[in-house]
Design a protein around this motif. Structure first.
Motif, PDB file in Angstrom:
ATOM      1  N   GLN A 105       8.665   7.997  35.200  1.00  0.00           N
ATOM      2  CA  GLN A 105       7.734   6.920  35.500  1.00  0.00           C
ATOM      3  C   GLN A 105       6.424   7.513  36.025  1.00  0.00           C
ATOM      4  O   GLN A 105       6.424   8.387  36.889  1.00  0.00           O
ATOM      5  CB  GLN A 105       8.324   5.980  36.544  1.00  0.00           C
ATOM      6  N   GLY A 106       5.316   7.052  35.485  1.00  0.00           N
ATOM      7  CA  GLY A 106       4.011   7.556  35.899  1.00  0.00           C
ATOM      8  C   GLY A 106       3.472   8.677  35.037  1.00  0.00           C
ATOM      9  O   GLY A 106       2.289   9.033  35.155  1.00  0.00           O
ATOM     10  N   ASP A 107       4.299   9.257  34.157  1.00  0.00           N
ATOM     11  CA  ASP A 107       3.801  10.295  33.248  1.00  0.00           C
ATOM     12  C   ASP A 107       2.750   9.693  32.320  1.00  0.00           C
ATOM     13  O   ASP A 107       2.883   8.556  31.855  1.00  0.00           O
ATOM     14  CB  ASP A 107       4.947  10.886  32.422  1.00  0.00           C
ATOM     15  N   VAL A 108       1.716  10.494  32.045  1.00  0.00           N
ATOM     16  CA  VAL A 108       0.570  10.018  31.271  1.00  0.00           C
ATOM     17  C   VAL A 108       0.481  10.784  29.953  1.00  0.00           C
ATOM     18  O   VAL A 108       0.699  11.997  29.907  1.00  0.00           O
ATOM     19  CB  VAL A 108      -0.739  10.174  32.076  1.00  0.00           C
ATOM     20  N   PHE A 109       0.155  10.060  28.887  1.00  0.00           N
ATOM     21  CA  PHE A 109       0.065  10.639  27.543  1.00  0.00           C
ATOM     22  C   PHE A 109      -1.238  10.213  26.871  1.00  0.00           C
ATOM     23  O   PHE A 109      -1.803   9.158  27.174  1.00  0.00           O
ATOM     24  CB  PHE A 109       1.230  10.169  26.675  1.00  0.00           C
ATOM     25  N   GLN A 110      -1.688  11.051  25.946  1.00  0.00           N
ATOM     26  CA  GLN A 110      -2.763  10.700  25.031  1.00  0.00           C
ATOM     27  C   GLN A 110      -2.142  10.409  23.666  1.00  0.00           C
ATOM     28  O   GLN A 110      -1.221  11.105  23.227  1.00  0.00           O
ATOM     29  CB  GLN A 110      -3.769  11.846  24.907  1.00  0.00           C
ATOM     30  N   TRP A 111      -2.673   9.395  23.015  1.00  0.00           N
ATOM     31  CA  TRP A 111      -2.161   9.003  21.693  1.00  0.00           C
ATOM     32  C   TRP A 111      -3.346   8.678  20.797  1.00  0.00           C
ATOM     33  O   TRP A 111      -4.153   7.814  21.118  1.00  0.00           O
ATOM     34  CB  TRP A 111      -1.229   7.804  21.818  1.00  0.00           C
ATOM     35  N   ARG A 112      -3.443   9.364  19.667  1.00  0.00           N
ATOM     36  CA  ARG A 112      -4.566   9.184  18.746  1.00  0.00           C
ATOM     37  C   ARG A 112      -4.114   8.411  17.512  1.00  0.00           C
ATOM     38  O   ARG A 112      -3.100   8.744  16.886  1.00  0.00           O
ATOM     39  CB  ARG A 112      -5.125  10.544  18.310  1.00  0.00           C
ATOM     40  N   VAL A 113      -4.891   7.396  17.162  1.00  0.00           N
ATOM     41  CA  VAL A 113      -4.654   6.607  15.953  1.00  0.00           C
ATOM     42  C   VAL A 113      -5.932   6.614  15.131  1.00  0.00           C
ATOM     43  O   VAL A 113      -7.026   6.452  15.676  1.00  0.00           O
ATOM     44  CB  VAL A 113      -4.265   5.153  16.307  1.00  0.00           C
TER      45      VAL A 113
ATOM     46  N   MET B  87       0.841  -1.199   0.000  1.00  0.00           N
ATOM     47  CA  MET B  87       0.000   0.000   0.000  1.00  0.00           C
ATOM     48  C   MET B  87       0.875   1.248   0.000  1.00  0.00           C
ATOM     49  O   MET B  87       1.607   1.508   0.955  1.00  0.00           O
ATOM     50  CB  MET B  87      -0.938  -0.002   1.204  1.00  0.00           C
ATOM     51  N   LYS B  88       0.804   2.011  -1.080  1.00  0.00           N
ATOM     52  CA  LYS B  88       1.575   3.254  -1.168  1.00  0.00           C
ATOM     53  C   LYS B  88       1.058   4.267  -0.155  1.00  0.00           C
ATOM     54  O   LYS B  88       1.825   4.921   0.546  1.00  0.00           O
ATOM     55  CB  LYS B  88       1.490   3.827  -2.588  1.00  0.00           C
ATOM     56  N   MET B  89      -0.257   4.433  -0.112  1.00  0.00           N
ATOM     57  CA  MET B  89      -0.893   5.308   0.860  1.00  0.00           C
ATOM     58  C   MET B  89      -1.320   4.472   2.056  1.00  0.00           C
ATOM     59  O   MET B  89      -2.164   3.591   1.940  1.00  0.00           O
ATOM     60  CB  MET B  89      -2.115   5.989   0.225  1.00  0.00           C
ATOM     61  N   LYS B  90      -0.706   4.715   3.212  1.00  0.00           N
ATOM     62  CA  LYS B  90      -1.006   3.911   4.389  1.00  0.00           C
ATOM     63  C   LYS B  90      -2.378   4.307   4.943  1.00  0.00           C
ATOM     64  O   LYS B  90      -2.649   5.504   5.129  1.00  0.00           O
ATOM     65  CB  LYS B  90       0.062   4.097   5.467  1.00  0.00           C
ATOM     66  N   PRO B  91      -3.230   3.315   5.227  1.00  0.00           N
ATOM     67  CA  PRO B  91      -4.604   3.613   5.647  1.00  0.00           C
ATOM     68  C   PRO B  91      -4.724   3.893   7.143  1.00  0.00           C
ATOM     69  O   PRO B  91      -5.655   3.425   7.807  1.00  0.00           O
ATOM     70  CB  PRO B  91      -5.352   2.340   5.246  1.00  0.00           C
ATOM     71  N   PHE B  92      -3.788   4.637   7.695  1.00  0.00           N
ATOM     72  CA  PHE B  92      -3.851   5.008   9.106  1.00  0.00           C
ATOM     73  C   PHE B  92      -3.012   6.255   9.326  1.00  0.00           C
ATOM     74  O   PHE B  92      -2.165   6.618   8.506  1.00  0.00           O
ATOM     75  CB  PHE B  92      -3.340   3.865   9.996  1.00  0.00           C
TER      76      PHE B  92
ATOM     77  N   LEU C 203     -15.392  20.339  -1.105  1.00  0.00           N
ATOM     78  CA  LEU C 203     -14.238  20.731  -0.290  1.00  0.00           C
ATOM     79  C   LEU C 203     -14.483  20.455   1.184  1.00  0.00           C
ATOM     80  O   LEU C 203     -13.557  20.069   1.915  1.00  0.00           O
ATOM     81  CB  LEU C 203     -13.917  22.210  -0.522  1.00  0.00           C
ATOM     82  N   LEU C 204     -15.729  20.639   1.628  1.00  0.00           N
ATOM     83  CA  LEU C 204     -16.051  20.312   3.015  1.00  0.00           C
ATOM     84  C   LEU C 204     -15.912  18.810   3.267  1.00  0.00           C
ATOM     85  O   LEU C 204     -15.391  18.387   4.298  1.00  0.00           O
ATOM     86  CB  LEU C 204     -17.466  20.780   3.342  1.00  0.00           C
ATOM     87  N   LEU C 205     -16.363  18.011   2.307  1.00  0.00           N
ATOM     88  CA  LEU C 205     -16.220  16.561   2.418  1.00  0.00           C
ATOM     89  C   LEU C 205     -14.755  16.172   2.553  1.00  0.00           C
ATOM     90  O   LEU C 205     -14.382  15.346   3.402  1.00  0.00           O
ATOM     91  CB  LEU C 205     -16.840  15.884   1.200  1.00  0.00           C
ATOM     92  N   LEU C 206     -13.902  16.770   1.740  1.00  0.00           N
ATOM     93  CA  LEU C 206     -12.477  16.468   1.810  1.00  0.00           C
ATOM     94  C   LEU C 206     -11.885  16.900   3.150  1.00  0.00           C
ATOM     95  O   LEU C 206     -11.051  16.194   3.733  1.00  0.00           O
ATOM     96  CB  LEU C 206     -11.736  17.152   0.659  1.00  0.00           C
ATOM     97  N   ALA C 207     -12.319  18.054   3.647  1.00  0.00           N
ATOM     98  CA  ALA C 207     -11.806  18.528   4.933  1.00  0.00           C
ATOM     99  C   ALA C 207     -12.233  17.601   6.065  1.00  0.00           C
ATOM    100  O   ALA C 207     -11.431  17.274   6.954  1.00  0.00           O
ATOM    101  CB  ALA C 207     -12.276  19.953   5.193  1.00  0.00           C
ATOM    102  N   GLN C 208     -13.492  17.147   6.044  1.00  0.00           N
ATOM    103  CA  GLN C 208     -13.962  16.216   7.076  1.00  0.00           C
ATOM    104  C   GLN C 208     -13.193  14.884   6.990  1.00  0.00           C
ATOM    105  O   GLN C 208     -12.860  14.281   8.013  1.00  0.00           O
ATOM    106  CB  GLN C 208     -15.463  15.960   6.906  1.00  0.00           C
ATOM    107  N   PHE C 209     -12.911  14.461   5.775  1.00  0.00           N
ATOM    108  CA  PHE C 209     -12.085  13.269   5.567  1.00  0.00           C
ATOM    109  C   PHE C 209     -10.685  13.478   6.138  1.00  0.00           C
ATOM    110  O   PHE C 209     -10.090  12.576   6.739  1.00  0.00           O
ATOM    111  CB  PHE C 209     -12.034  12.973   4.071  1.00  0.00           C
ATOM    112  N   GLY C 210     -10.155  14.696   5.969  1.00  0.00           N
ATOM    113  CA  GLY C 210      -8.816  14.995   6.453  1.00  0.00           C
ATOM    114  C   GLY C 210      -8.671  14.907   7.957  1.00  0.00           C
ATOM    115  O   GLY C 210      -7.557  14.711   8.467  1.00  0.00           O
ATOM    116  N   VAL C 211      -9.767  15.027   8.707  1.00  0.00           N
ATOM    117  CA  VAL C 211      -9.709  14.856  10.157  1.00  0.00           C
ATOM    118  C   VAL C 211      -9.218  13.451  10.496  1.00  0.00           C
ATOM    119  O   VAL C 211      -8.567  13.234  11.517  1.00  0.00           O
ATOM    120  CB  VAL C 211     -11.099  15.120  10.773  1.00  0.00           C
ATOM    121  N   PHE C 212      -9.500  12.489   9.622  1.00  0.00           N
ATOM    122  CA  PHE C 212      -9.047  11.117   9.820  1.00  0.00           C
ATOM    123  C   PHE C 212      -7.773  10.814   9.025  1.00  0.00           C
ATOM    124  O   PHE C 212      -6.896  10.106   9.507  1.00  0.00           O
ATOM    125  CB  PHE C 212     -10.145  10.131   9.407  1.00  0.00           C
ATOM    126  N   ALA C 213      -7.693  11.333   7.801  1.00  0.00           N
ATOM    127  CA  ALA C 213      -6.582  10.982   6.906  1.00  0.00           C
ATOM    128  C   ALA C 213      -5.351  11.841   7.106  1.00  0.00           C
ATOM    129  O   ALA C 213      -4.261  11.486   6.668  1.00  0.00           O
ATOM    130  CB  ALA C 213      -7.042  11.083   5.449  1.00  0.00           C
TER     131      ALA C 213
END
Length: 276
Positions: free
Chosen positions: A81-89, A55-60, A248-258
């Motif tokens: 030790q004990g530090d907390v992080f948020q991680w978005r995938v 896959m050239k374009m990674k789906p994540f 363009l709005l559709l593409l922007a909403q898609f960009g929130v994930f892509a």
């Protein structure tokens, strides 16, 4: 190839806690890219190999680790030790979404030399605005049902860059932003046909109305720097008919994930969208 599921796009936010102290890169996007690939391998070696090799374009996409502010020392931060992080995938294929949900609280992820325990995860957008899953009809309905808007505001919340010829271009001009999203849409074979060349033509009628932001050199490795920007940019779409604004709005909403621009799979190009 893989069992289908209802959702097309999804974002999961993991809460991670460092089990010991140690050093990490100031920008951890590339490191977290490796962490996620190991998660894919644990879920399915076949899937991980397919994504990596075919896959050239990674789906994540992955974010860098988000936590308290650290004072960097020579491009590194010292995590206690004990530090907390948020991680978005995010995932843009049903098999990726399934793999994302196989990591559970109590699992330990190796982040460079630091073990980090998964304390919790959420895929519910009501619990965390960074999270959420969308079915195909939801994605299209978010944008194609809107008619009364003429301004689109994108908040580039992580460092972002576009490749122009042989340089990294740190400014989200419309003719860079929207064709970039259209290309991702095409490569991931998303529903509804969107032509990148036509989107480029539309973007010529869009202009930046207001913006605030800054540029920054981000080092994915000690030897590899990228010229990037972050900030909030308001795009005026009033010169376009409603149907073209909706695209363009559709593409922007898609960009929130892509993600937008280069190397979204390594922490760059994370974005949020508003419109009015």
């Amino acid at each position: 190839m893989y069992k289908e599921m209802e959702f097309l796009l999804g974002a999961v936010v993991y809460t991670l806690e460092a089990e010991q102290s140690g050093w990490l890169p100031e920008f951890s996007g590339r490191v977290m890219h490796g962490v996620f690939f190991r998660m894919l391998q644990a879920a399915s070696q076949e899937l991980a190999s397919y994504v990596h090799e075919q896959m050239k374009m990674k789906p994540f996409t992955v974010s860098s680790l988000q936590g308290k502010k650290y004072k960097p020392v020579r491009g590194k931060i010292y995590v206690k030790q004990g530090d907390v992080f948020q991680w978005r995938v995010t995932g843009m294929h049903e098999s990726i979404l399934q793999a994302m949900l196989q990591t559970e609280p109590g699992d330990v992820l190796q982040v460079n030399s630091l073990p980090m325990q998964v304390k919790s995860l959420t895929a519910d957008g009501e619990q965390n605005p960074w999270a959420g899953f969308l079915a195909e009809n939801d994605l299209l309905g978010l944008s194609l049902g809107e008619e009364n808007f003429s301004r689109l505001t994108i908040d580039f919340i992580s460092p972002t860059a576009f490749r122009v010829d042989v340089v990294d271009y740190p400014m989200p001009l419309p003719w860079l932003v929207f064709p970039s999203l259209a290309e991702k849409w095409q490569q991931l074979d998303m529903p509804a046909e969107i032509d990148k060349a036509q989107v480029r033509e539309l973007s010529e009628k869009v202009y930046i109305e207001h913006w605030s932001g800054r540029t920054k050199s981000v080092y994915l490795t000690p030897q590899r720097g990228v010229n990037t920007f972050t900030g909030t940019f308001s795009y005026n779409l009033s010169q376009l008919p409603v149907e073209e604004r909706q695209v363009l709005l559709l593409l922007a909403q898609f960009g929130v994930f892509a993600g937008c621009g280069r190397m979204a799979g390594q922490g760059l190009g994370q974005m949020q969208v508003k419109y009015r």
